[in-house]
Structure formats: structure tokens, C-alpha cells
Scaffold this motif. Sequence first.
Motif, mmCIF file in Angstrom:
data_model
loop_
_atom_site.group_PDB
_atom_site.id
_atom_site.type_symbol
_atom_site.label_atom_id
_atom_site.label_comp_id
_atom_site.label_asym_id
_atom_site.label_seq_id
_atom_site.Cartn_x
_atom_site.Cartn_y
_atom_site.Cartn_z
ATOM 1 N N ILE A 81 36.758 49.295 48.995
ATOM 2 C CA ILE A 81 36.195 48.162 48.656
ATOM 3 C C ILE A 81 35.366 47.363 49.924
ATOM 4 C CG2 ILE A 81 36.595 45.567 47.518
ATOM 5 C CD1 ILE A 81 38.794 47.096 45.723
ATOM 6 N N ALA A 82 36.255 47.176 50.688
ATOM 7 C CA ALA A 82 35.522 46.441 51.979
ATOM 8 C C ALA A 82 34.355 47.332 52.452
ATOM 9 C CB ALA A 82 36.747 46.521 53.394
ATOM 10 N N ALA A 83 34.278 48.468 52.412
ATOM 11 C CA ALA A 83 33.032 49.111 52.858
ATOM 12 C C ALA A 83 32.142 49.338 51.742
ATOM 13 C CB ALA A 83 33.515 50.743 53.267
ATOM 14 N N LEU A 84 32.557 48.931 50.517
ATOM 15 C CA LEU A 84 31.217 48.900 49.506
ATOM 16 C C LEU A 84 30.544 47.671 49.500
ATOM 17 C CD1 LEU A 84 33.110 50.583 46.399
ATOM 18 C CD2 LEU A 84 31.051 51.221 47.666
ATOM 19 N N ASP A 85 30.822 46.702 50.510
ATOM 20 C CA ASP A 85 29.936 45.673 50.548
ATOM 21 C C ASP A 85 29.470 44.804 49.312
ATOM 22 O OD1 ASP A 85 28.819 43.909 52.466
ATOM 23 O OD2 ASP A 85 27.064 45.280 52.571
ATOM 24 N N GLY A 86 30.496 44.443 48.611
ATOM 25 C CA GLY A 86 29.875 43.718 47.524
ATOM 26 C C GLY A 86 29.465 44.624 46.166
ATOM 27 N N LEU A 87 29.349 45.936 46.231
ATOM 28 C CA LEU A 87 29.178 46.857 45.212
ATOM 29 C C LEU A 87 30.322 46.795 44.145
ATOM 30 C CD1 LEU A 87 26.506 48.331 45.066
ATOM 31 C CD2 LEU A 87 27.674 50.110 45.690
ATOM 32 N N SER A 88 31.554 46.459 44.583
ATOM 33 C CA SER A 88 32.747 46.407 43.569
ATOM 34 C C SER A 88 33.296 45.242 43.336
ATOM 35 C CB SER A 88 33.775 47.454 44.225
ATOM 36 O OG SER A 88 34.352 46.739 45.340
ATOM 37 N N ALA A 89 34.167 45.040 42.686
ATOM 38 C CA ALA A 89 34.947 43.856 42.408
ATOM 39 C C ALA A 89 35.786 43.577 43.584
ATOM 40 C CB ALA A 89 35.868 44.121 41.198
ATOM 41 N N PRO A 90 36.421 42.493 43.874
ATOM 42 C CA PRO A 90 36.872 42.288 45.322
ATOM 43 C C PRO A 90 38.320 42.775 45.622
ATOM 44 C CG PRO A 90 36.620 40.129 43.835
ATOM 45 C CD PRO A 90 36.140 41.195 43.221
ATOM 46 N N SER A 91 38.751 43.170 44.144
ATOM 47 C CA SER A 91 40.133 43.780 44.677
ATOM 48 C C SER A 91 40.560 44.829 43.648
ATOM 49 C CB SER A 91 41.374 42.579 44.249
ATOM 50 O OG SER A 91 41.230 42.194 42.892
ATOM 51 N N PRO A 92 41.336 45.698 43.907
ATOM 52 C CA PRO A 92 41.504 46.806 42.987
ATOM 53 C C PRO A 92 41.949 46.510 41.583
ATOM 54 C CG PRO A 92 42.805 47.154 45.041
ATOM 55 C CD PRO A 92 42.304 45.751 45.036
ATOM 56 N N ALA A 93 41.299 47.336 40.721
ATOM 57 C CA ALA A 93 41.791 46.983 39.301
ATOM 58 C C ALA A 93 43.189 47.199 39.074
ATOM 59 C CB ALA A 93 40.835 47.836 38.388
ATOM 60 N N ASP A 95 44.278 47.543 35.872
ATOM 61 C CA ASP A 95 44.573 48.394 34.697
ATOM 62 C C ASP A 95 43.321 48.923 34.213
ATOM 63 O OD1 ASP A 95 43.408 46.477 33.225
ATOM 64 O OD2 ASP A 95 45.469 45.583 32.938
ATOM 65 N N TYR A 96 43.451 49.786 33.352
ATOM 66 C CA TYR A 96 41.994 50.451 32.846
ATOM 67 C C TYR A 96 41.111 49.621 32.058
ATOM 68 C CZ TYR A 96 44.933 54.328 33.996
ATOM 69 O OH TYR A 96 45.810 55.083 34.440
ATOM 70 N N GLU A 97 41.619 48.534 31.474
ATOM 71 C CA GLU A 97 40.744 47.560 30.889
ATOM 72 C C GLU A 97 39.930 46.847 31.952
ATOM 73 O OE1 GLU A 97 43.118 46.633 26.666
ATOM 74 O OE2 GLU A 97 42.793 44.851 28.196
ATOM 75 N N GLU A 98 40.681 46.329 33.050
ATOM 76 C CA GLU A 98 39.919 45.539 34.016
ATOM 77 C C GLU A 98 38.887 46.706 34.688
ATOM 78 O OE1 GLU A 98 43.021 43.736 36.668
ATOM 79 O OE2 GLU A 98 41.606 43.579 38.153
ATOM 80 N N ARG A 104 31.421 47.736 32.821
ATOM 81 C CA ARG A 104 30.247 47.112 32.008
ATOM 82 C C ARG A 104 29.521 46.188 32.729
ATOM 83 N NH1 ARG A 104 34.077 48.438 28.122
ATOM 84 N NH2 ARG A 104 35.176 46.404 28.428
ATOM 85 N N ARG A 105 30.106 45.499 33.690
ATOM 86 C CA ARG A 105 29.498 44.592 34.396
ATOM 87 C C ARG A 105 28.193 44.989 35.543
ATOM 88 N NH1 ARG A 105 34.365 41.974 35.653
ATOM 89 N NH2 ARG A 105 34.323 43.030 37.906
ATOM 90 N N GLY A 106 28.593 46.236 35.690
ATOM 91 C CA GLY A 106 27.571 47.024 36.761
ATOM 92 C C GLY A 106 28.276 47.143 38.041
ATOM 93 N N ASP A 107 29.481 46.540 38.038
ATOM 94 C CA ASP A 107 30.420 46.783 39.443
ATOM 95 C C ASP A 107 31.028 48.325 39.468
ATOM 96 O OD1 ASP A 107 29.865 44.208 40.077
ATOM 97 O OD2 ASP A 107 31.605 43.492 39.476
ATOM 98 N N VAL A 108 31.260 48.741 40.761
ATOM 99 C CA VAL A 108 32.042 49.761 40.870
ATOM 100 C C VAL A 108 33.597 49.378 40.719
ATOM 101 C CG1 VAL A 108 32.541 51.741 42.552
ATOM 102 C CG2 VAL A 108 30.356 51.028 42.177
ATOM 103 N N PRO A 109 34.282 49.881 39.705
ATOM 104 C CA PRO A 109 35.572 49.661 39.636
ATOM 105 C C PRO A 109 36.410 50.494 40.829
ATOM 106 C CG PRO A 109 35.086 50.812 37.757
ATOM 107 C CD PRO A 109 33.734 50.724 38.636
ATOM 108 N N VAL A 110 37.253 49.902 41.462
ATOM 109 C CA VAL A 110 37.991 50.658 42.395
ATOM 110 C C VAL A 110 39.620 50.541 41.955
ATOM 111 C CG1 VAL A 110 38.654 51.187 44.836
ATOM 112 C CG2 VAL A 110 36.397 50.402 44.305
ATOM 113 N N MET A 111 40.206 51.532 41.784
ATOM 114 C CA MET A 111 41.638 51.520 41.510
ATOM 115 C C MET A 111 42.518 52.183 42.631
ATOM 116 S SD MET A 111 41.832 52.231 37.248
ATOM 117 C CE MET A 111 43.276 51.495 37.120
ATOM 118 N N GLY A 112 43.827 51.917 42.620
ATOM 119 C CA GLY A 112 44.838 52.746 43.262
ATOM 120 C C GLY A 112 45.781 53.106 42.277
ATOM 121 N N GLY A 113 46.962 53.077 42.598
ATOM 122 C CA GLY A 113 48.083 53.519 41.659
ATOM 123 C C GLY A 113 48.203 52.329 40.518
#
Length: 238
Positions: A81-93, A95-98, A104-113
Amino acid sequence: MRVVISIGGSVLAPNLDADRVAGHAAAVETLVGEDCEVGAVVGGGGVAREYIGTARRLGANEVQLDQFGIDVTRINARLLIAALDGLSAPSPAHDYEEAGEALRRGDVPVMGGVMPGQTTDAVAAALAEYVDADLLVYATSVDGVFSADPDTDPEAEQYGRLTGSELVDLIAPMSRGAGASAPVDLLAAKLIERSKMRTVVLDGTDPERIEAAVLRGEHTGTDVVPEGCTEDPDGWNR
Ligand SMILES: Nc1ncnc2c1ncn2[C@@H]1O[C@H](COP(=O)(O)OP(=O)(O)OP(=O)(O)O)[C@@H](O)[C@H]1O
Ligand SMILES: O=c1ccn([C@@H]2O[C@H](COP(=O)(O)O)[C@@H](O)[C@H]2O)c(=O)[nH]1
């Protein structure tokens, strides 16, 4: 095209090298620039296994060990997320809904476990099914699924193409404890089988390989295809 990319922790951050993380973020940015909708899931790698090994020696149970692993995957997700420089939400999602809302907003969702008893392989497969992805890519440390562990067995042969049920049969006998290593985990294989998700397992240490697989269908790893698929995987993404 909508794609979910699972980036192993051993691929993204084996030694916490910033350039390596930036390289994978740049690949995601390239895909977004080519009109792909991208979701990313990040694994825990060797750091997760070190924590799990130490906590196991201290007597932690398997669920507690999984929690250590989940925490490390989410820290690694924050690196991407830090390297994506604003392309993603600021913290890992969480769950799947988040994650789906971010997409849908046009961000890159990033998840961990997300929960004990699985690995981020399953998170990626569930996210791909949830967002109805066209393609799921596992960027791991070996170039596909083999007949045995290629890191330890020089006779291991690579499968160029497998069906979802063949993948399930291959993975079923493998270890399932916290921190276990397998090309994908059993839950992931079952989700891929039921969703008929087109899936590629490849060596993702060089992020350009991920780009080539998504944009041009070019890779040297393993294609996992729906049962009865006769289509040439090379033609999928054209
Ligand atoms: N039959 C097999 N085919 C391919 N890889 C296998 C097989 N059996 C075991 N492996 C091991 O699976 C490993 C890949 O999964 P591993 O979980 O270690 O890394 P990853 O996918 O990059 O994720 P992370 O590092 O976050 O855990 C390889 O290092 C390989 O040694
Ligand atoms: O949803 C999840 C994801 C991960 N874990 C635990 O973390 C480690 C490391 O994850 P990898 O995807 O293998 O890098 C994994 O072995 C599990 O112990 C989890 O419990 N749930």
C-alpha cells in the motif's frame, strides 16, 4: 479485465528491500494503466514462518500461530500500500465486502490474511470469486505447480495445465499446519474448482512476468483451467 494477484511474502518482501516492493507496485500500476481492475493479496513469507516457528516452540496452538501469520501478512500488505502511492485504500481490507467496495470506487484493494485455518492463497481465491474476476494470478517463488516440491526434489516435473479438480487432488495430501508451504492451499484449490476461476501459478519474483501473464497471456508457469476447457489459454486475455 478484472484480475486478482496473490503476491507471496517471499516474493514481495523476502528481505524488506524497498526496490523490490516498488517493482511489484509498479507492475500493479502498469496493469491499472492498461484498464485492468486489480485486487492484490499479500502473503507473509519467511518472516511469518519465523514468527510461527518461534511461537510454536513457545507452546502456542495452531490458531494462535495462524494469528501471528495473519499479522505479518497485513504488515506486508501495508508495504505494498505504501508503494502504491494513493492508488489503494490506506489500509488492508478486513474482508471481501470492504475489498469489493474499494474496487467499485476505482481503488486497488489490498488484503492480507483474514481468518485462521487457511493462507492468503485462499483469501485471493475467495476475493477473485467475490469480485467475479476474469483471472487469478499466484505470483509465488516457483514457476507453477510441480509433481513434487521443486525446491527439494530435482526430479519434480512441472504441470503446464491442470483442471481445478486435478489441482485439488494434488494439493489434498500436502501439510496444512500454520506456515506450511504448498503452491496453493487446499481451500484455495477448492474455491478455484467450484468457481471455475481461470488461474495461473507462476514465478512472480520478476514483476514483469505478472504483467506479461495478465496483459498478453504469456507465462511459463501452470494454467488451471475449468473442467472440459479446450480453449487455448494463450487466447484468454486477447
Ligand atoms: N508440488 C509443488 N509444486 C510447487 N511448489 C511446491 C510443491 N510442493 C511444495 N512446494 C513449495 O511451495 C512453495 C511456494 O509456496 P510458499 O507458500 O512458500 O511461498 P509463496 O506462495 O511465495 O507465499 P509466502 O512466501 O507468502 O508463504 C515453494 O517454495 C515450493 O518449495
Ligand atoms: O487468511 C489467512 C492468511 C494467513 N494465515 C496464516 O498466516 C501464514 C502466512 O500466510 P501465507 O499466505 O502462507 O504467506 C499462513 O501459513 C497461516 O498460518 C491465516 O491463518 N489465515
